[in-house]
Write a protein that holds these residues in place. Structure first.
Motif, PDB file in Angstrom:
ATOM      1  N   CYS A   1      -3.560  18.698 -26.678  1.00  0.00           N
ATOM      2  CA  CYS A   1      -4.978  18.589 -27.613  1.00  0.00           C
ATOM      3  C   CYS A   1      -5.216  18.772 -29.135  1.00  0.00           C
ATOM      4  O   CYS A   1      -5.696  18.499 -29.928  1.00  0.00           O
ATOM      5  CB  CYS A   1      -6.050  19.244 -27.082  1.00  0.00           C
ATOM      6  SG  CYS A   1      -5.480  17.845 -25.137  1.00  0.00           S
TER       7      CYS A   1
ATOM      8  N   ALA B   1      -3.602  16.855 -31.709  1.00  0.00           N
ATOM      9  CA  ALA B   1      -4.428  15.663 -31.676  1.00  0.00           C
ATOM     10  C   ALA B   1      -6.220  16.261 -32.534  1.00  0.00           C
ATOM     11  O   ALA B   1      -6.049  15.308 -33.422  1.00  0.00           O
ATOM     12  CB  ALA B   1      -5.421  15.590 -29.869  1.00  0.00           C
ATOM     13  N   ILE B   2      -6.385  17.438 -31.786  1.00  0.00           N
ATOM     14  CA  ILE B   2      -7.138  18.012 -33.232  1.00  0.00           C
ATOM     15  C   ILE B   2      -7.151  18.135 -34.252  1.00  0.00           C
ATOM     16  O   ILE B   2      -7.551  17.948 -35.565  1.00  0.00           O
ATOM     17  CB  ILE B   2      -7.787  19.262 -32.479  1.00  0.00           C
ATOM     18  CG1 ILE B   2      -8.746  18.778 -31.396  1.00  0.00           C
ATOM     19  CG2 ILE B   2      -8.604  19.761 -33.321  1.00  0.00           C
ATOM     20  CD1 ILE B   2      -8.779  20.071 -30.276  1.00  0.00           C
TER      21      ILE B   2
END
Length: 139
Positions: free
Chosen positions: A124, A127-128
């Motif tokens: 995550c 991805a951020i």
């Protein structure tokens, strides 16, 4: 990662070197960290090459992104890639064997749960950071 590189290379001339260097540092660090963590967790760690492979891959990622800018940023990209590779490898080793840092985890189910949670968190985070870099490049 390849999409980020293409977009980064295409829009490189629109920004100054300082902004480009900051984006290069961010994507190089998190990409090499994530890849080294996954390599350390997924592949067996009994071979000597497994200690060097994440660092070499991190250096290659740093060289690739750092080559988009001038020479000092190339060195900076290589450095951030190598450090990200080493840190990902260390976190993977601690996730596999928490006794390395004197973390008292007794059950293998708890070790597996921590491994799943931290790898999902790192995915995550990658991805951020990728989204934020793509968002900042939009003009």
């Amino acid at each position: 990662m390849k999409l980020n590189y293409r977009l980064f290379k295409h829009k490189n001339l629109l920004f100054d070197d300082r902004f480009t260097k900051t984006m290069c540092m961010a994507i190089t660090s998190i990409s090499s960290f994530t890849l080294a963590l996954y390599l350390k967790i997924l592949l067996p760690g009994d071979y000597r090459m497994m200690y060097l492979l994440p660092v070499v891959i991190g250096i290659l990622i740093g060289w690739r992104f750092g080559s988009l800018i001038k020479a000092p940023a190339l060195i900076n990209g290589i450095y951030n890639g190598a450090i990200g590779g080493v840190m990902g490898m260390m976190l993977g080793a601690v996730l596999k064997n928490p006794a390395l840092c004197n973390i008292p985890l007794d059950t293998t189910a708890l070790i597996a749960t921590n491994m799943y949670v931290l790898t999902i968190f790192v995915a995550c985070l990658h991805a951020i950071v990728s989204f934020l870099i793509r968002y900042s490049i939009k003009v």
